[in-house]
Design a protein around this motif. Structure first.
Motif, PDB file in Angstrom:
ATOM      1  N   PHE A  46      -1.270  45.585  17.011  1.00  0.00           N
ATOM      2  CA  PHE A  46      -1.665  44.635  18.058  1.00  0.00           C
ATOM      3  C   PHE A  46      -0.787  43.380  18.044  1.00  0.00           C
ATOM      4  O   PHE A  46      -0.495  42.795  19.095  1.00  0.00           O
ATOM      5  N   GLU A  47      -0.357  42.961  16.850  1.00  0.00           N
ATOM      6  CA  GLU A  47       0.531  41.797  16.771  1.00  0.00           C
ATOM      7  C   GLU A  47       1.877  42.089  17.438  1.00  0.00           C
ATOM      8  O   GLU A  47       2.483  41.193  18.054  1.00  0.00           O
ATOM      9  N   GLN A  48       2.329  43.342  17.340  1.00  0.00           N
ATOM     10  CA  GLN A  48       3.561  43.717  18.041  1.00  0.00           C
ATOM     11  C   GLN A  48       3.377  43.622  19.554  1.00  0.00           C
ATOM     12  O   GLN A  48       4.288  43.194  20.270  1.00  0.00           O
ATOM     13  N   VAL A  49       2.198  44.017  20.037  1.00  0.00           N
ATOM     14  CA  VAL A  49       1.917  43.880  21.466  1.00  0.00           C
ATOM     15  C   VAL A  49       1.890  42.402  21.841  1.00  0.00           C
ATOM     16  O   VAL A  49       2.448  41.993  22.874  1.00  0.00           O
ATOM     17  N   ALA A  50       1.269  41.586  21.003  1.00  0.00           N
ATOM     18  CA  ALA A  50       1.184  40.149  21.296  1.00  0.00           C
ATOM     19  C   ALA A  50       2.572  39.540  21.425  1.00  0.00           C
ATOM     20  O   ALA A  50       2.809  38.655  22.266  1.00  0.00           O
ATOM     21  N   ASP A  51       3.517  40.007  20.608  1.00  0.00           N
ATOM     22  CA  ASP A  51       4.876  39.464  20.631  1.00  0.00           C
ATOM     23  C   ASP A  51       5.638  39.813  21.904  1.00  0.00           C
ATOM     24  O   ASP A  51       6.692  39.229  22.176  1.00  0.00           O
ATOM     25  N   LEU A  52       5.130  40.765  22.690  1.00  0.00           N
ATOM     26  CA  LEU A  52       5.815  41.173  23.918  1.00  0.00           C
ATOM     27  C   LEU A  52       5.546  40.209  25.073  1.00  0.00           C
ATOM     28  O   LEU A  52       6.173  40.327  26.133  1.00  0.00           O
ATOM     29  N   ASP A  53       4.602  39.311  24.881  1.00  0.00           N
ATOM     30  CA  ASP A  53       4.288  38.281  25.894  1.00  0.00           C
ATOM     31  C   ASP A  53       3.941  38.874  27.253  1.00  0.00           C
ATOM     32  O   ASP A  53       4.414  38.411  28.299  1.00  0.00           O
ATOM     33  N   GLU A  54       3.108  39.890  27.252  1.00  0.00           N
ATOM     34  CA  GLU A  54       2.615  40.444  28.515  1.00  0.00           C
ATOM     35  C   GLU A  54       1.433  39.607  29.000  1.00  0.00           C
ATOM     36  O   GLU A  54       0.522  39.310  28.226  1.00  0.00           O
ATOM     37  N   PRO A  55       1.414  39.254  30.260  1.00  0.00           N
ATOM     38  CA  PRO A  55       0.275  38.478  30.779  1.00  0.00           C
ATOM     39  C   PRO A  55      -1.044  39.207  30.542  1.00  0.00           C
ATOM     40  O   PRO A  55      -1.201  40.366  30.905  1.00  0.00           O
ATOM     41  N   GLY A  56      -1.979  38.529  29.912  1.00  0.00           N
ATOM     42  CA  GLY A  56      -3.296  39.108  29.674  1.00  0.00           C
ATOM     43  C   GLY A  56      -3.343  39.992  28.452  1.00  0.00           C
ATOM     44  O   GLY A  56      -4.132  39.761  27.520  1.00  0.00           O
ATOM     45  N   TRP A  57      -2.485  40.986  28.412  1.00  0.00           N
ATOM     46  CA  TRP A  57      -2.509  41.944  27.299  1.00  0.00           C
ATOM     47  C   TRP A  57      -2.161  41.287  25.971  1.00  0.00           C
ATOM     48  O   TRP A  57      -2.774  41.589  24.938  1.00  0.00           O
ATOM     49  N   SER A  58      -1.167  40.406  25.975  1.00  0.00           N
ATOM     50  CA  SER A  58      -0.765  39.787  24.714  1.00  0.00           C
ATOM     51  C   SER A  58      -1.863  38.909  24.143  1.00  0.00           C
ATOM     52  O   SER A  58      -2.105  38.894  22.927  1.00  0.00           O
ATOM     53  N   ASP A  59      -2.557  38.183  25.002  1.00  0.00           N
ATOM     54  CA  ASP A  59      -3.667  37.353  24.523  1.00  0.00           C
ATOM     55  C   ASP A  59      -4.783  38.222  23.957  1.00  0.00           C
ATOM     56  O   ASP A  59      -5.354  37.900  22.900  1.00  0.00           O
ATOM     57  N   GLU A  60      -5.100  39.319  24.644  1.00  0.00           N
ATOM     58  CA  GLU A  60      -6.155  40.200  24.132  1.00  0.00           C
ATOM     59  C   GLU A  60      -5.727  40.837  22.816  1.00  0.00           C
ATOM     60  O   GLU A  60      -6.526  40.945  21.873  1.00  0.00           O
ATOM     61  N   ALA A  61      -4.456  41.241  22.729  1.00  0.00           N
ATOM     62  CA  ALA A  61      -3.951  41.842  21.491  1.00  0.00           C
ATOM     63  C   ALA A  61      -4.000  40.843  20.344  1.00  0.00           C
ATOM     64  O   ALA A  61      -4.361  41.185  19.206  1.00  0.00           O
ATOM     65  N   ARG A  62      -3.657  39.605  20.658  1.00  0.00           N
ATOM     66  CA  ARG A  62      -3.687  38.562  19.628  1.00  0.00           C
ATOM     67  C   ARG A  62      -5.108  38.367  19.098  1.00  0.00           C
ATOM     68  O   ARG A  62      -5.329  38.226  17.882  1.00  0.00           O
ATOM     69  N   GLY A  63      -6.082  38.396  20.007  1.00  0.00           N
ATOM     70  CA  GLY A  63      -7.472  38.262  19.581  1.00  0.00           C
ATOM     71  C   GLY A  63      -7.939  39.448  18.748  1.00  0.00           C
ATOM     72  O   GLY A  63      -8.664  39.278  17.749  1.00  0.00           O
ATOM     73  N   LEU A  64      -7.527  40.658  19.127  1.00  0.00           N
ATOM     74  CA  LEU A  64      -7.906  41.841  18.349  1.00  0.00           C
ATOM     75  C   LEU A  64      -7.284  41.795  16.956  1.00  0.00           C
ATOM     76  O   LEU A  64      -7.946  42.109  15.955  1.00  0.00           O
ATOM     77  N   ALA A  65      -6.019  41.421  16.889  1.00  0.00           N
ATOM     78  CA  ALA A  65      -5.344  41.346  15.594  1.00  0.00           C
ATOM     79  C   ALA A  65      -6.018  40.291  14.705  1.00  0.00           C
ATOM     80  O   ALA A  65      -6.249  40.531  13.497  1.00  0.00           O
ATOM     81  N   LYS A  66      -6.337  39.161  15.268  1.00  0.00           N
ATOM     82  CA  LYS A  66      -6.994  38.092  14.495  1.00  0.00           C
ATOM     83  C   LYS A  66      -8.332  38.564  13.940  1.00  0.00           C
ATOM     84  O   LYS A  66      -8.648  38.341  12.758  1.00  0.00           O
ATOM     85  N   GLY A  67      -9.106  39.247  14.793  1.00  0.00           N
ATOM     86  CA  GLY A  67     -10.399  39.741  14.334  1.00  0.00           C
ATOM     87  C   GLY A  67     -10.264  40.749  13.199  1.00  0.00           C
ATOM     88  O   GLY A  67     -11.042  40.725  12.226  1.00  0.00           O
ATOM     89  N   LEU A  68      -9.264  41.622  13.292  1.00  0.00           N
ATOM     90  CA  LEU A  68      -9.049  42.621  12.238  1.00  0.00           C
ATOM     91  C   LEU A  68      -8.595  41.954  10.953  1.00  0.00           C
ATOM     92  O   LEU A  68      -9.032  42.332   9.845  1.00  0.00           O
ATOM     93  N   ARG A  69      -7.716  40.969  11.041  1.00  0.00           N
ATOM     94  CA  ARG A  69      -7.249  40.261   9.832  1.00  0.00           C
ATOM     95  C   ARG A  69      -8.417  39.556   9.146  1.00  0.00           C
ATOM     96  O   ARG A  69      -8.519  39.529   7.905  1.00  0.00           O
ATOM     97  N   GLU A  70      -9.309  38.985   9.936  1.00  0.00           N
ATOM     98  CA  GLU A  70     -10.463  38.292   9.365  1.00  0.00           C
ATOM     99  C   GLU A  70     -11.390  39.292   8.674  1.00  0.00           C
ATOM    100  O   GLU A  70     -11.968  38.984   7.619  1.00  0.00           O
ATOM    101  N   GLU A  71     -11.559  40.481   9.260  1.00  0.00           N
ATOM    102  CA  GLU A  71     -12.389  41.499   8.637  1.00  0.00           C
ATOM    103  C   GLU A  71     -11.816  41.925   7.291  1.00  0.00           C
ATOM    104  O   GLU A  71     -12.548  42.140   6.317  1.00  0.00           O
ATOM    105  N   VAL A  72     -10.495  42.075   7.238  1.00  0.00           N
ATOM    106  CA  VAL A  72      -9.845  42.483   5.989  1.00  0.00           C
ATOM    107  C   VAL A  72     -10.001  41.392   4.935  1.00  0.00           C
ATOM    108  O   VAL A  72     -10.186  41.673   3.729  1.00  0.00           O
ATOM    109  N   ALA A  73      -9.955  40.131   5.342  1.00  0.00           N
ATOM    110  CA  ALA A  73     -10.004  39.004   4.394  1.00  0.00           C
ATOM    111  C   ALA A  73     -11.385  38.797   3.801  1.00  0.00           C
ATOM    112  O   ALA A  73     -11.521  38.123   2.765  1.00  0.00           O
ATOM    113  N   ARG A  74     -12.421  39.339   4.431  1.00  0.00           N
ATOM    114  CA  ARG A  74     -13.782  39.097   3.930  1.00  0.00           C
ATOM    115  C   ARG A  74     -14.013  39.798   2.598  1.00  0.00           C
ATOM    116  O   ARG A  74     -13.555  40.873   2.367  1.00  0.00           O
TER     117      ARG A  74
END
Length: 278
Positions: free
Chosen positions: A250-278
């Motif tokens: 998802f972070e790779q998708v976020a780096d592509l700077d697609e309107p809408g999709w990159s923001d959603e991908a960034r949010g999904l990646a953040k949520g997954l990273r937080e789950e792993v860190a718990r």
């Protein structure tokens, strides 16, 4: 137009009572609008069979129950009504001018008229890959709210004529018609587009490892920055519990700077990273 004119699809799907079905049969020869609707159905059948290079189905269909009338049987029984329409449909299919510009596809085909999307995965066709907020349908067996909007037949027939198979697959998937989509995909040669669309089907069916295999094939590896492949790969990895790898996709998708999709991908990646860190 009268009450019968609203019943063509109900009639073809066998959802009318016997008395209503008989009334529709009597109405059909006297109604130009219903004749046109039936002609569209027949044209779609002809074009689909020609495009797929086969008959309607490879396996014998289950015996209909109740008032369900198989199209072939109904056509044979009502030959006097249908034969002229079938001929017209055939002529229409044969003589469509090849150089005419492609007709504009109605918004309903790719659900452009919807404020949100119910499909989380991404299809290859850019017409079906416009970002809208994801709003999963609750309680739907198909994962999509089948029947909420009707997929019109005429644009499908026009896409068949143009051999626009990406559009046909996307339209079927977006409207929850998974078997029809798979029938088209099964007859396509391997390609990046086909593998991405097949991965959407695999994700829908819970075959996450199959989705990964499709997205890890050489044809997809040759396109390491393809947004749809990366996105669907992230979904498959997340479903398999591989959260770090999914977040990376998802972070790779976020780096592509697609309107809408990159923001959603960034949010999904953040949520997954937080789950792993718990």
């Amino acid at each position: 137009m009268n009450a019968h004119c609203t019943r063509l699809h109900l009639f073809m799907d066998g959802e009318l009572s016997e008395s209503d079905a008989e009334g529709f049969r009597n109405h059909l020869p006297r109604c130009a609008a219903c004749e046109g609707g039936l002609r569209d159905l027949l044209q779609l059948e002809l074009l689909a069979a020609r495009a797929l290079g086969t008959g309607v189905a490879e396996a014998p269909a289950a015996k209909p129950e109740g008032n369900v009338v198989a199209l072939g049987a109904w056509v044979r029984r009502n030959a006097r009504v249908v034969a002229p329409l079938a001929m017209a449909a055939s002529l229409c299919a044969v003589f469509v001018p090849r150089m005419m510009p492609a007709a504009e596809v109605p918004a309903v085909v790719f659900l452009d008229n919807q404020p949100t999307r119910e499909l989380e995965a991404r299809l290859f066709d850019p017409r079906a890959d416009k970002h809208r907020p994801y709003s999963p349908m609750r309680g739907g067996a198909d994962g999509l709210e089948a029947g909420k909007v009707t997929l019109p037949l005429r644009p499908l027939a026009q896409m068949e004529e143009r051999k626009d198979f990406r559009g046909i697959v996307a339209a079927y998937v977006l409207h929850g018609q998974w078997q029809q989509a798979q029938a088209v995909l099964a007859r396509e040669p391997e390609s990046l587009a086909r593998n991405i669309d097949l991965s959407v089907v695999a994700l829908q069916e819970g075959r996450y490892q199959d989705a990964l295999m499709l997205l890890d094939k050489p044809v997809v590896r040759e396109h390491p920055r393809n947004a749809q492949a990366l996105w669907n790969r992230g979904l498959a990895l997340r479903a398999l519990g591989q959260k770090d790898a999914a977040a990376a996709a998802f972070e790779q998708v976020a780096d592509l700077d697609e309107p809408g999709w990159s923001d959603e991908a960034r949010g999904l990646a953040k949520g997954l990273r937080e789950e792993v860190a718990r």
